[in-house]
Design a protein around this motif. Structure first.
Motif, PDB file in Angstrom:
ATOM      1  N   LEU A  81       2.632   5.280   6.812  1.00  0.00           N
ATOM      2  CA  LEU A  81       2.354   6.238   5.744  1.00  0.00           C
ATOM      3  C   LEU A  81       2.850   7.631   6.114  1.00  0.00           C
ATOM      4  N   GLU A  82       2.670   8.001   7.378  1.00  0.00           N
ATOM      5  CA  GLU A  82       3.149   9.317   7.800  1.00  0.00           C
ATOM      6  C   GLU A  82       4.673   9.381   7.770  1.00  0.00           C
ATOM      7  N   ARG A 138      -2.202  13.219   0.534  1.00  0.00           N
ATOM      8  CA  ARG A 138      -3.067  12.840   1.650  1.00  0.00           C
ATOM      9  C   ARG A 138      -3.643  11.445   1.429  1.00  0.00           C
ATOM     10  N   ALA A 139      -3.969  10.777   2.545  1.00  0.00           N
ATOM     11  CA  ALA A 139      -4.613   9.469   2.467  1.00  0.00           C
ATOM     12  C   ALA A 139      -5.696   9.380   3.530  1.00  0.00           C
ATOM     13  N   ALA A 171       0.828  -1.206   0.000  1.00  0.00           N
ATOM     14  CA  ALA A 171       0.000   0.000   0.000  1.00  0.00           C
ATOM     15  C   ALA A 171       0.859   1.250   0.000  1.00  0.00           C
ATOM     16  N   ALA A 172       1.900   1.267   0.819  1.00  0.00           N
ATOM     17  CA  ALA A 172       2.769   2.447   0.889  1.00  0.00           C
ATOM     18  C   ALA A 172       3.412   2.724  -0.473  1.00  0.00           C
ATOM     19  N   GLY A 182       5.825  10.393   4.545  1.00  0.00           N
ATOM     20  CA  GLY A 182       5.545  11.764   4.149  1.00  0.00           C
ATOM     21  C   GLY A 182       4.106  12.084   3.816  1.00  0.00           C
ATOM     22  N   LEU A 183       3.194  11.129   3.966  1.00  0.00           N
ATOM     23  CA  LEU A 183       1.790  11.399   3.674  1.00  0.00           C
ATOM     24  C   LEU A 183       1.086  11.963   4.907  1.00  0.00           C
ATOM     25  N   ARG A 184       0.122  12.831   4.668  1.00  0.00           N
ATOM     26  CA  ARG A 184      -0.762  13.296   5.725  1.00  0.00           C
ATOM     27  C   ARG A 184      -1.987  12.384   5.730  1.00  0.00           C
TER      28      ARG A 184
END
Length: 258
Positions: free
Chosen positions: A222-223, A192-193, A181-182, A226-228
């Motif tokens: 995920l964070e 964003r996710a 998924a990542a 680098g994803l919010r």
């Protein structure tokens, strides 16, 4: 001959998830079968034991529920599993139903019994969780070593093929994995996710494996990449579209009843 309805879930030890995710499905079945009493069974012996020990709460096993239904004078029972897949829990349910004596049994299918069921579930989820152009929707299922995990893989392929949609799938214990998924979200390039449990009830897996603070949680991974993220702590049982699918399966199973 009197008819009962038996709603069979894996179960949860989280009473908030029981009330918000499982009870609404049971109530929808009651509405669809007016005049028929609705019974509850949990397939997980661990969940039933913990509820008994921690909450002083008894929930029947499938065998106990069937015995209770017979004792209450019912001659027929429509059994609707709230399970997602025809995996180990479903195999055990089918074995219990095959051994049931003194009852005419009509059994509905799980939410995802075959690939023909994928589109209806995907449509219900996309309607419930629309996302903006900067956000990917990531569904987290349980996963299993059972051959039924192929349905998760088929669903993941179906999601990737949706035109213009950034919807992906991973599982806690099967494939696609959190790592898969990542990588897929990184390739999508959306900052964003929105994480949503592909689980009937938002219990331990949703609160910990998906949204928990531990480094190995889906959210933390995920964070770290680098994803919010934002997390939905609500199970499938809260969604009108999903409840309608379960009711449809129960009504189909009951089609041969007078």
């Amino acid at each position: 001959m009197r008819t009962a309805v038996l709603a069979v879930s894996f179960g949860t030890t989280h009473l908030d998830a029981l009330r918000a995710d499982i009870v609404p499905v049971e109530e929808a079945l009651a509405d669809a079968f007016p005049g028929c009493p609705v019974y509850r069974a949990f397939t997980s012996g661990v969940v039933r034991r913990r509820l008994r020990e921690r909450q002083n709460m008894h929930v029947d096993s499938v065998e106990e529920a069937l015995a209770r239904i017979r004792s209450d004078g019912m001659g027929r029972v429509v059994v609707q599993p709230t399970l997602l897949l025809p995996g180990e829990e479903y195999d055990g349910l089918c074995a219990a139903l095959t051994a049931a004596d003194g009852l005419e049994v009509r059994a509905g299918r799980p939410l995802l019994y075959g690939e023909d069921d994928l589109d209806g579930v995907i449509a219900a989820l996309r309607q419930a969780y629309p996302v903006g152009e900067d956000t990917a929707l990531l569904l987290m299922g349980h996963g299993t070593a059972h051959a039924a995990n192929a349905l998760y893989e088929a669903m993941a392929r179906r999601l990737r093929a949706l035109p213009g949609a950034a919807v992906r799938l991973c599982t806690v214990e099967g494939v696609p994995t959190f790592e898969d998924a990542a990588a897929e979200l990184a390739a999508l390039g959306r900052p964003r996710a929105l994480l949503v449990p592909l689980l009937l009830a938002a219990g331990d897996h949703a609160k910990n494996d998906m949204a928990g603070p531990a480094p190995g949680s889906l959210r933390a991974r995920l964070e770290a990449a680098g994803l919010r993220t934002a997390c939905v702590l609500g199970g499938l049982g809260r969604l009108d579209g999903i409840r309608a699918l379960y009711v449809r399966r129960a009504l189909q199973a009951a089609g041969g009843l007078d």
